[in-house]
Design a protein around this motif. Structure first.
Motif, mmCIF file in Angstrom:
data_model
loop_
_atom_site.group_PDB
_atom_site.id
_atom_site.type_symbol
_atom_site.label_atom_id
_atom_site.label_comp_id
_atom_site.label_asym_id
_atom_site.label_seq_id
_atom_site.Cartn_x
_atom_site.Cartn_y
_atom_site.Cartn_z
ATOM 1 N N GLY A 58 0.816 -1.214 0.000
ATOM 2 C CA GLY A 58 0.000 0.000 0.000
ATOM 3 C C GLY A 58 0.846 1.259 0.000
ATOM 4 N N THR A 59 0.190 2.400 -0.168
ATOM 5 C CA THR A 59 0.913 3.668 -0.267
ATOM 6 C C THR A 59 0.257 4.806 0.505
ATOM 7 N N ALA A 63 -5.037 3.364 1.850
ATOM 8 C CA ALA A 63 -4.392 2.109 2.244
ATOM 9 C C ALA A 63 -4.054 2.086 3.726
ATOM 10 N N THR A 89 5.932 -0.912 0.273
ATOM 11 C CA THR A 89 5.462 0.361 -0.254
ATOM 12 C C THR A 89 6.361 0.777 -1.408
ATOM 13 N N VAL A 100 1.632 5.110 4.378
ATOM 14 C CA VAL A 100 1.776 3.711 4.793
ATOM 15 C C VAL A 100 3.156 3.453 5.384
ATOM 16 N N VAL A 127 -3.533 -6.016 -0.866
ATOM 17 C CA VAL A 127 -3.201 -4.811 -1.622
ATOM 18 C C VAL A 127 -4.277 -3.760 -1.394
ATOM 19 N N ALA A 128 -3.862 -2.531 -1.148
ATOM 20 C CA ALA A 128 -4.801 -1.408 -1.066
ATOM 21 C C ALA A 128 -4.111 -0.187 -1.648
ATOM 22 N N SER A 129 -4.633 0.305 -2.763
ATOM 23 C CA SER A 129 -4.111 1.520 -3.381
ATOM 24 C C SER A 129 -2.596 1.449 -3.561
ATOM 25 N N PHE A 130 -2.141 0.431 -4.264
ATOM 26 C CA PHE A 130 -0.704 0.229 -4.453
ATOM 27 C C PHE A 130 -0.211 0.728 -5.807
ATOM 28 N N ASN A 148 -7.387 -7.690 -2.719
ATOM 29 C CA ASN A 148 -7.329 -6.267 -3.057
ATOM 30 C C ASN A 148 -8.530 -5.558 -2.445
ATOM 31 N N SER A 213 -12.486 4.162 3.093
ATOM 32 C CA SER A 213 -11.317 3.500 3.690
ATOM 33 C C SER A 213 -11.704 2.769 4.969
#
Length: 409
Positions: A58-59, A63, A89, A100, A127-130, A148, A213
């Motif tokens: 994530g980033t 995320a 990240t 993150v 995965v979240a907002s990668f 995801n 989120s």
């Protein structure tokens, strides 16, 4: 007596074996029990139930909420849901890194910087907002695959900017989808869990991101609590209703006064205004519109606005409310502040730029004294400009003007 024994990673978790190795669980569920990628299969047993070993990718702020939920579950020893939590990240120009990474460092979680993913063993990836396409070889390292957390009701708004496009297009309903990653394409895997919510009226993308989120984090924990069952009950995405949410660019923020309605401009402002300020042209100079407001009926009843034909982009200063009124395709929008050479209130802009133009033409507002559509070069044109700049250095100053015009136009 001779006894034949069958070895697998756990009850119902193995759909066969290739070369003496069990097939990863996600491949069994997807009906992909072939030989491709078999060298990446793990020889260790698949865990049939929590606690899980998780690698998180994530980033950003969206995320972060999912990572925080995973970390809270890991710290809750009574829950026994997460045993191990590591983080991947992407590089950032900031020394602190993206949200993150900041959280992972503060929480003393192991952090890897993409494409480094370490060499540890995990049960499942999240995965979240990668924003990076994960290879099949990487996915195969996780017996339960990679999940995801996607902030849209897939298959609507596949891609990297679903929340922005939800607001930009005026969707009234949105949601979060927990899906399983598939290699080579974004957001096409089976849906494990999906929940919908109404889009709050006039919400910004940032406000909607905060709501989604939290929803996504709770849904993720729910899926992990019953992971094998969730994977077994996954459903394929519909082939109808597919839409795409590409990355936004500077060109996204350019207002087209002749084509866009006031509602479309406000949606544009609510969707990207906190990332890229809306842009237009003022007397051949780019200007950013920082603070947009709706125009109430009392202002619209002003004879100055109703008593004459108005060209899209026309700017009028409304002294009582201290805002700039700008005419678009179907009506007026209000602007409280702008940025030209520096940030200016509407009053400052009127005194320094608009009023002097009125004085030059006492008969009324000159036709050029208005905001005009800013058209930024496309990626293809930008490449040409870069090529021209490189040629300029090689050819020398005497050829600069002629060559530059020839290549671009």
């Amino acid at each position: 007596m001779r006894v034949l024994a069958r070895c697998c990673w756990g009850p119902r978790l193995c759909g066969g074996a290739v070369g003496g190795r069990p097939i990863p669980y996600w491949r069994v569920l997807a009906g992909r029990g072939g030989t491709q990628g078999r060298e990446d299969c793990r020889d260790t047993r698949i865990r049939e139930k929590p606690p899980w070993r998780v690698l998180f990718f994530g980033t950003d702020q969206f995320a972060l909420e999912a990572l925080r939920a995973l970390h809270t579950s890991r710290e809750n020893k009574e829950e026994e849901l997460i045993e191990k939590l590591d983080v991947v990240t992407v590089p950032s120009p900031s020394l602190k890194g993206l949200p993150v990474k900041q959280y992972a460092v503060q929480s003393q979680l192991p952090v890897y910087e993409w494409p480094d993913v370490g060499s540890e063993e995990y049960d499942v990836g999240v995965v979240a907002s990668f924003g990076r396409l994960l290879s099949e070889a990487l996915i195969l390292k996780f017996p339960y695959g990679i999940l995801n957390v996607h902030p849209s009701c897939l298959p609507r708004w596949r891609g990297p900017a679903p929340i922005i496009h939800t607001v930009l297009h005026g969707d009234t309903v949105t949601g979060v989808t927990i899906m399983q990653i598939r290699p080579k394409r974004f957001d096409v895997g089976p849906i494990l869990k999906q929940e919908t919510i109404p889009v709050p009226p006039k919400s910004t993308a940032k406000e909607l991101e905060a709501v989604l989120s939290r929803l996504g984090a709770n849904m993720l924990i729910s899926v992990l609590k019953n992971l094998p069952e969730s994977l077994n009950n996954g459903r394929q995405q519909l082939t109808e209703g597919v839409t795409y949410a590409p990355k936004i660019s500077a060109g996204t923020s350019c207002i087209n006064w002749e084509e866009q309605t006031s509602e479309q401009i406000f949606r544009l402002y609510r969707s990207v205004g906190n990332i890229i300020p809306l842009q237009t042209l003022w007397m051949e100079n780019a200007i950013k519109l920082l603070d947009l407001v709706e125009v109430n009926n009392s202002i619209l009843a002003d004879p100055k606005l109703t008593g004459q034909a108005v060209i899209p982009g026309s700017v009028i200063y409304h002294k009582q409310s201290q805002i700039l009124l700008v005419y678009c395709k179907d009506g007026w929008i209000g602007v409280r502040s702008v940025m030209l050479k520096k940030t200016l209130t509407a009053t400052d802009f009127y005194n320094g730029y608009l009023h002097p133009q009125y004085q030059k033409n006492s008969q009324g507002q000159p036709s050029q004294c208005r905001f005009q559509t800013l058209r930024l070069p496309t990626k293809k044109q930008q490449k040409k400009i870069v090529a021209v700049q490189q040629c300029i250095k090689k050819l020398g100053k005497r050829w600069t003007r002629t060559y530059y015009i020839f290549v671009i136009y």
